[in-house]
Design an enzyme around this catalytic site. Structure first.
Site, PDB file in Angstrom:
ATOM      1  N   ALA A   9      -5.051  -4.123  15.144  1.00 26.59           N
ATOM      2  CA  ALA A   9      -3.767  -4.582  14.597  1.00 26.59           C
ATOM      3  C   ALA A   9      -3.265  -5.819  15.327  1.00 26.59           C
ATOM      4  CB  ALA A   9      -2.746  -3.457  14.694  1.00 26.59           C
ATOM      5  N   GLY A  11      -4.091  -9.100  14.493  1.00 27.50           N
ATOM      6  CA  GLY A  11      -4.047 -10.320  13.678  1.00 27.50           C
ATOM      7  C   GLY A  11      -2.626 -10.724  13.325  1.00 27.50           C
ATOM      8  N   ARG A  15      -1.044 -15.382   6.157  1.00 26.10           N
ATOM      9  CA  ARG A  15      -0.729 -15.535   4.726  1.00 26.10           C
ATOM     10  C   ARG A  15       0.458 -14.685   4.270  1.00 26.10           C
ATOM     11  NH1 ARG A  15      -5.736 -14.486   1.382  1.00 26.10           N
ATOM     12  NH2 ARG A  15      -6.560 -13.394   3.183  1.00 26.10           N
ATOM     13  N   GLY A  80     -12.067 -12.115  17.385  1.00 25.61           N
ATOM     14  CA  GLY A  80     -12.916 -11.418  16.419  1.00 25.61           C
ATOM     15  C   GLY A  80     -12.823  -9.908  16.567  1.00 25.61           C
ATOM     16  N   GLY A 140     -17.553  -8.740   3.814  1.00 26.28           N
ATOM     17  CA  GLY A 140     -18.882  -8.634   4.411  1.00 26.28           C
ATOM     18  C   GLY A 140     -19.776  -7.804   3.489  1.00 26.28           C
ATOM     19  N   GLU A 154     -21.588 -11.265   7.083  1.00 24.71           N
ATOM     20  CA  GLU A 154     -20.291 -11.817   6.688  1.00 24.71           C
ATOM     21  C   GLU A 154     -20.480 -12.831   5.553  1.00 24.71           C
ATOM     22  OE1 GLU A 154     -17.054 -10.824   7.772  1.00 24.71           O
ATOM     23  OE2 GLU A 154     -18.516  -9.261   8.122  1.00 24.71           O
ATOM     24  N   ASN A 359      36.529  23.012  -2.150  1.00 33.10           N
ATOM     25  CA  ASN A 359      36.564  22.018  -3.225  1.00 33.10           C
ATOM     26  C   ASN A 359      37.244  20.764  -2.683  1.00 33.10           C
ATOM     27  OD1 ASN A 359      37.296  20.485  -5.531  1.00 33.10           O
ATOM     28  ND2 ASN A 359      36.952  22.308  -6.779  1.00 33.10           N
ATOM     29  N   SER A 387      43.349  15.827  -4.399  1.00 33.43           N
ATOM     30  CA  SER A 387      42.806  14.494  -4.663  1.00 33.43           C
ATOM     31  C   SER A 387      43.437  13.459  -3.751  1.00 33.43           C
ATOM     32  CB  SER A 387      43.092  14.101  -6.113  1.00 33.43           C
ATOM     33  OG  SER A 387      42.402  14.977  -6.958  1.00 33.43           O
ATOM     34  N   ARG A 422      52.990  13.347   2.692  1.00 35.92           N
ATOM     35  CA  ARG A 422      53.193  12.143   1.884  1.00 35.92           C
ATOM     36  C   ARG A 422      54.699  11.970   1.683  1.00 35.92           C
ATOM     37  NH1 ARG A 422      51.156  15.599  -3.227  1.00 35.92           N
ATOM     38  NH2 ARG A 422      53.192  16.375  -3.837  1.00 35.92           N
TER      39      ARG A 422
HETATM   40  C1  UD1 Z   1     -13.560  -7.954   8.186  1.00 36.26           C
HETATM   41  C2  UD1 Z   1     -15.043  -7.666   8.294  1.00 36.26           C
HETATM   42  C3  UD1 Z   1     -15.675  -7.759   6.898  1.00 36.26           C
HETATM   43  C4  UD1 Z   1     -15.001  -6.767   5.962  1.00 36.26           C
HETATM   44  C5  UD1 Z   1     -13.486  -7.011   5.940  1.00 36.26           C
HETATM   45  C6  UD1 Z   1     -12.813  -5.897   5.183  1.00 36.26           C
HETATM   46  C7  UD1 Z   1     -15.752  -8.487  10.491  1.00 36.26           C
HETATM   47  C8  UD1 Z   1     -16.391  -9.570  11.234  1.00 36.26           C
HETATM   48  N1  UD1 Z   1     -15.639  -8.652   9.170  1.00 36.26           N
HETATM   49  O1  UD1 Z   1     -13.409  -9.283   7.750  1.00 36.26           O
HETATM   50  O2  UD1 Z   1     -17.057  -7.443   6.972  1.00 36.26           O
HETATM   51  O3  UD1 Z   1     -15.537  -6.889   4.659  1.00 36.26           O
HETATM   52  O4  UD1 Z   1     -12.946  -7.005   7.280  1.00 36.26           O
HETATM   53  O5  UD1 Z   1     -11.451  -6.215   5.042  1.00 36.26           O
HETATM   54  O6  UD1 Z   1     -15.379  -7.487  11.090  1.00 36.26           O
HETATM   55  N2  UD1 Z   1      -8.385  -8.177  14.156  1.00 36.26           N
HETATM   56  C9  UD1 Z   1      -7.958  -8.070  15.469  1.00 36.26           C
HETATM   57  N3  UD1 Z   1      -8.394  -8.971  16.366  1.00 36.26           N
HETATM   58  C10 UD1 Z   1      -9.257  -9.960  16.049  1.00 36.26           C
HETATM   59  C11 UD1 Z   1      -9.674 -10.089  14.713  1.00 36.26           C
HETATM   60  C12 UD1 Z   1      -9.225  -9.168  13.787  1.00 36.26           C
HETATM   61  O7  UD1 Z   1      -7.202  -7.159  15.805  1.00 36.26           O
HETATM   62  O8  UD1 Z   1      -9.608 -10.742  16.949  1.00 36.26           O
HETATM   63  C13 UD1 Z   1      -7.901  -7.206  13.175  1.00 36.26           C
HETATM   64  C14 UD1 Z   1      -7.035  -7.837  12.106  1.00 36.26           C
HETATM   65  O9  UD1 Z   1      -5.679  -7.788  12.482  1.00 36.26           O
HETATM   66  C15 UD1 Z   1      -7.345  -6.980  10.908  1.00 36.26           C
HETATM   67  C16 UD1 Z   1      -8.756  -6.516  11.122  1.00 36.26           C
HETATM   68  O10 UD1 Z   1      -9.029  -6.676  12.502  1.00 36.26           O
HETATM   69  O11 UD1 Z   1      -6.511  -5.819  10.853  1.00 36.26           O
HETATM   70  C17 UD1 Z   1      -9.792  -7.304  10.294  1.00 36.26           C
HETATM   71  O12 UD1 Z   1      -9.724  -8.652  10.663  1.00 36.26           O
HETATM   72  P1  UD1 Z   1      -9.863  -9.832   9.603  1.00 36.26           P
HETATM   73  O13 UD1 Z   1      -9.814 -11.083  10.312  1.00 36.26           O
HETATM   74  O14 UD1 Z   1      -8.930  -9.589   8.486  1.00 36.26           O
HETATM   75  O15 UD1 Z   1     -11.367  -9.566   9.117  1.00 36.26           O
HETATM   76  P2  UD1 Z   1     -12.013 -10.090   7.787  1.00 36.26           P
HETATM   77  O16 UD1 Z   1     -12.359 -11.506   7.934  1.00 36.26           O
HETATM   78  O17 UD1 Z   1     -11.180  -9.706   6.632  1.00 36.26           O
END
Ligand code: UD1
Ligand code: CA
Length: 450
Positions: A9, A11, A15, A80, A140, A154, A359, A387, A422
């Protein structure tokens, strides 16, 4: 077998165009993260680690609010998914058992699906959750070799033949925790994104002679949220599921598409929910209760035979016993209505205890707040509040007592007493007509001047 959940969690969710971390955006009035955590709860995990990054303090607060045994770790740079999982390692020191990786932005994975993955672990070292995608887009791709999974590629790194595969990676992975971390140690970042891909562990595992397989689920379960439009679509899907479940459970809902549920709404069989009712979190409605149209309920409990609305608002701490009634344009907050008590019209009852069969007349207000402190009002069994009574708390009206309409009650009323607070009425014969004549004459004189 012991299970550890690792929920990614960190990221930003660029968007979403939001200051709020993506995983804290709500569906059914609960953050995405809580949906993911409660899905994972089906595995009865011994440990749960949430990997937070963007908005980590808020994410931590939300996770600990859900369950204070959760460990929240920081991933300061989002390098990643493999790097994210690696951050959970110190928190799982000394843990032996399976690790299951979930995404905090993927709220709809079911307990059954996770159970199927854990079951598949008895025959394979790594189990990946996959799905057949109507539009595989940038997911992926899962490269199969019979029943075995040979690699995850990927989208950015895939050739045309691989991109043609419609079996996609959901991101959910289960493996023995030690095996998982040892494979992650070997993951590099020499790829199109320059990221450490968790997905690389499958190829690495195969090279070590380990086995991997795929468990599939419906695409709707793996729906991930990246944009506001996807969030809205997910809310729609969630509401549709909640409505269908309530109907299947025996709730009467003549216009289900107009009723909004929260993630934890509980409604008993044979309750009637009229159109345009909104359930915020924390509501239980017992069997046979009626919630009439255009009512809003939050953090409250409605017992059997009670009737709420139309146009009523029940706020947190509203507790309606059997056969209690709350009518139109009435607000109840942090108040208990005992059996058969009635507040039928245009009232505010806050911080109060209302006795059985009492009431409460139209327009009654509990004046519970002096701008700094809040005070309680107590109304006894079978009391009758006239009332437009103002009950200036703290105040108690005894059982079977009565208050005159328009009273401002500032002192306790004994049981069975009549309280009138009153001004006394004064009638002046003929004065209305004389006053009118005078005003009309004044107007005529002014018109002449112009
Ligand atoms: C990832 C998968 C892809 C899959 C897709 C499904 C990888 C490399 N790719 O791609 O195969 O089809 O999810 O939705 O795993 N996150 C972190 N830290 C990081 C990167 C990501 O906590 O450094 C978390 C993000 O907040 C998110 C989740 O990991 O909740 C997935 O990351 P995201 O970058 O959305 O992966 P995708 O490119 O969608
Ligand atoms: Ca994603």
């Amino acid at each position: 077998m012991a299970t550890a959940l690792i929920v990614l969690a960190a990221g930003k969710g660029t968007r979403m165009q939001s200051d709020l971390p993506k995983v804290l955006h709500p569906i059914g009035a609960a953050p995405l993260l809580l949906h993911a955590l409660s899905a994972g709860g089906a595995l009865d995990p011994d440990r749960t680690v949430v990997v937070a990054g963007h908005g980590a303090d808020l994410v931590e607060k939300s996770a600990l609010g859900f369950d204070d045994r959760i460990t929240v770790v920081r991933q300061t740079e989002q390098l990643g998914t493999a790097h994210a999982v690696a951050q959970a390692r110190p928190a799982l020191e000394g843990f032996t058992g399976d690790a299951v990786v979930l995404y905090g932005d993927t709220p709809f994975i079911t307990g059954d699906t996770l159970a199927a993955m854990v079951a598949a672990r008895s025959d394979h070292d790594i189990v990946v959750l996959g799905f057949r995608a109507a539009d595989p887009g940038r997911y992926g791709r899962l490269v199969m070799d019979g029943d075995a999974l040979s690699a995850i590629v990927e989208f950015k790194d895939a050739d045309d033949a691989t991109r043609a595969i419609d079996l996609c990676n959901s991101g959910v992975i289960a493996a023995d925790a030690d095996t998982l971390f040892s494979l992650i140690d070997a993951v590099g970042n020499d790829n199109a994104s320059g990221e450490y891909y968790l997905t690389d562990i499958v190829g690495l595992a195969r090279a070590r002679g380990l086995s991997a397989t795929v468990v599939t689920c419906d695409e709707s379960e793996t729906l991930g949220i990246n944009t506001r439009a996807e969030l809205a679509a997910a809310e729609t899907a969630f509401q549709a599921r909640m409505r269908a479940q309530a109907l299947a459970d025996g709730v009467t809902i003549p216009a289900p598409d107009t009723v909004i549920f929260a993630h934890d709404t509980y409604i008993g069989a044979d309750a009637l929910i009229e159109p345009y009712v909104v359930f915020a979190p924390g509501v239980t409605v017992e069997s046979g209760a009626t919630i009439r149209a255009f009512s809003h309920l939050e953090g409250c409990h409605v017992s059997r035979g009670a009737v709420v609305g139309p146009y009523a608002r029940l706020r947190p701490g509203a507790e309606l016993a059997e056969n209690a009634k709350v009518g139109n344009f009435t607000e109840i907050k942090n108040a208990t209505l005992a059996e058969g008590a009635k507040v039928n019209h245009l009232s505010y009852i806050g911080d109060a205890t209302i006795g059985a069969r009492a009431n409460i007349g139209a327009g009654t207000i509990t004046c519970n707040y002096d701008g700094v402190f809040k005070y309680r009002t107590t109304v006894g069994d079978d009391a009758f509040i006239g009332s437009n009574t103002m009950l200036v708390a703290p105040v108690t009206v005894g059982a079977r007592a009565l208050t005159g309409s328009g009273s401002v009650i500032t002192q306790d009323v004994q049981a069975e007493a009549l309280a009138i607070a009153r001004a006394r009425q004064v009638n002046k014969p003929g004065l209305a007509q004389r006053l009118m004549d005078k005003l009309k004459a004044l107007k005529a004189a002014k018109t002449k001047d112009h």
